[in-house]
Design a protein around this motif. Structure first.
Motif, PDB file in Angstrom:
ATOM      1  N   HIS A 107       0.827  -1.214   0.000  1.00 23.18           N
ATOM      2  CA  HIS A 107       0.000   0.000   0.000  1.00 23.18           C
ATOM      3  C   HIS A 107       0.859   1.261   0.000  1.00 23.18           C
ATOM      4  CE1 HIS A 107      -3.960  -1.708   0.253  1.00 23.18           C
ATOM      5  NE2 HIS A 107      -3.663  -2.412   1.335  1.00 23.18           N
ATOM      6  N   LEU A 112       0.404   3.869  -3.190  1.00 23.11           N
ATOM      7  CA  LEU A 112       0.415   5.333  -3.247  1.00 23.11           C
ATOM      8  C   LEU A 112       1.020   5.846  -4.550  1.00 23.11           C
ATOM      9  CD1 LEU A 112       1.370   6.371   0.401  1.00 23.11           C
ATOM     10  CD2 LEU A 112      -0.877   6.350  -0.685  1.00 23.11           C
ATOM     11  N   ARG A 114       0.638   4.561  -7.328  1.00 21.54           N
ATOM     12  CA  ARG A 114      -0.385   4.392  -8.370  1.00 21.54           C
ATOM     13  C   ARG A 114      -1.629   5.225  -8.067  1.00 21.54           C
ATOM     14  NH1 ARG A 114      -2.491  -0.635  -8.387  1.00 21.54           N
ATOM     15  NH2 ARG A 114      -1.717  -1.050  -6.316  1.00 21.54           N
ATOM     16  N   PHE A 115      -1.539   6.100  -7.054  1.00 18.55           N
ATOM     17  CA  PHE A 115      -2.639   6.982  -6.648  1.00 18.55           C
ATOM     18  C   PHE A 115      -3.889   6.211  -6.242  1.00 18.55           C
ATOM     19  CE2 PHE A 115      -0.116   9.488  -9.717  1.00 18.55           C
ATOM     20  CZ  PHE A 115       0.368  10.438  -8.833  1.00 18.55           C
ATOM     21  N   SER A 116      -3.703   5.080  -5.562  1.00 19.09           N
ATOM     22  CA  SER A 116      -4.825   4.268  -5.103  1.00 19.09           C
ATOM     23  C   SER A 116      -5.444   4.896  -3.849  1.00 19.09           C
ATOM     24  CB  SER A 116      -4.340   2.847  -4.793  1.00 19.09           C
ATOM     25  OG  SER A 116      -5.322   2.136  -4.075  1.00 19.09           O
ATOM     26  N   VAL A 117      -6.724   5.192  -3.916  1.00 20.75           N
ATOM     27  CA  VAL A 117      -7.433   5.756  -2.765  1.00 20.75           C
ATOM     28  C   VAL A 117      -7.494   4.734  -1.631  1.00 20.75           C
ATOM     29  CG1 VAL A 117      -9.628   6.716  -1.973  1.00 20.75           C
ATOM     30  CG2 VAL A 117      -8.750   7.305  -4.234  1.00 20.75           C
ATOM     31  N   ARG A 118      -7.688   3.467  -1.977  1.00 16.72           N
ATOM     32  CA  ARG A 118      -7.717   2.407  -0.963  1.00 16.72           C
ATOM     33  C   ARG A 118      -6.379   2.321  -0.233  1.00 16.72           C
ATOM     34  NH1 ARG A 118      -8.364  -3.968  -2.107  1.00 16.72           N
ATOM     35  NH2 ARG A 118      -6.202  -3.697  -2.672  1.00 16.72           N
ATOM     36  N   SER A 119      -5.284   2.460  -0.974  1.00 13.39           N
ATOM     37  CA  SER A 119      -3.965   2.437  -0.348  1.00 13.39           C
ATOM     38  C   SER A 119      -3.747   3.654   0.532  1.00 13.39           C
ATOM     39  CB  SER A 119      -2.872   2.347  -1.410  1.00 13.39           C
ATOM     40  OG  SER A 119      -2.883   1.083  -2.022  1.00 13.39           O
ATOM     41  N   LEU A 120      -4.246   4.806   0.106  1.00 11.90           N
ATOM     42  CA  LEU A 120      -4.132   6.012   0.932  1.00 11.90           C
ATOM     43  C   LEU A 120      -4.861   5.815   2.257  1.00 11.90           C
ATOM     44  CD1 LEU A 120      -3.257   8.938   1.348  1.00 11.90           C
ATOM     45  CD2 LEU A 120      -5.336   9.640   0.152  1.00 11.90           C
ATOM     46  N   ALA A 121      -6.056   5.243   2.206  1.00 12.17           N
ATOM     47  CA  ALA A 121      -6.815   4.978   3.434  1.00 12.17           C
ATOM     48  C   ALA A 121      -6.061   3.990   4.324  1.00 12.17           C
ATOM     49  CB  ALA A 121      -8.202   4.440   3.090  1.00 12.17           C
TER      50      ALA A 121
END
Length: 141
Positions: A107, A112, A114-121
């Motif tokens: 994550h 991050l 790859r600009f993943s919102v799930r990873s940011l959370a």
């Protein structure tokens, strides 16, 4: 706040971060795989069909301190907890990676980037939990 200049290692830290980013980038570019350690080891444990690259990746992680010793001495190993505390911490990290569907490398580094919102959370959650844990252990208990 004071920086411990004796143990301050910005160049070694920068080199380590660059190598981690390079290896994660190469893995996704050349193998179309995410460099999430929990997923890589989980695939080994579960008997995934594509085990060869997973073994090589883990071997690289295990051999990297030996390569580092060619350039600089390894830092001294310091045990800051008792064995029971380490087992409990390991179990909590394992449970957390299962709930988050990934680990800090998957994550925090790959997600991050790859600009993943799930990873940011996920990163916000585990970093907040880490900060709170350190605060409670260092300042409350």
């Amino acid at each position: 706040m004071q920086i411990d200049l004796i143990h301050f290692t910005p160049w070694a830290s920068l080199a380590g971060g660059a190598l981690i980013g390079l290896s994660a980038g190469l893995l996704i570019l050349l193998g179309a795989r995410i460099a999430g350690i929990a997923g890589i080891i989980g695939g080994l444990v579960q008997g995934a069909a594509d085990r060869q690259w997973r073994y090589l990746f883990v071997l690289g992680i295990l051999l990297s301190p030996l390569v580092w010793q060619l350039f600089a001495p390894l830092p001294a190993l310091q045990m800051v907890s008792n064995p029971l505390g380490l087992v409990i911490a390991g179990l909590l990290v394992g449970i957390g990676t299962r709930y988050a569907n990934g680990c800090t490398s998957g994550h925090g580094i790959c997600g991050l980037s790859r600009f993943s919102v799930r990873s940011l959370a996920a990163v916000l959650s585990f970093m907040s939990a880490g900060f709170a844990t350190v605060f409670v252990i260092k300042h409350v208990l």
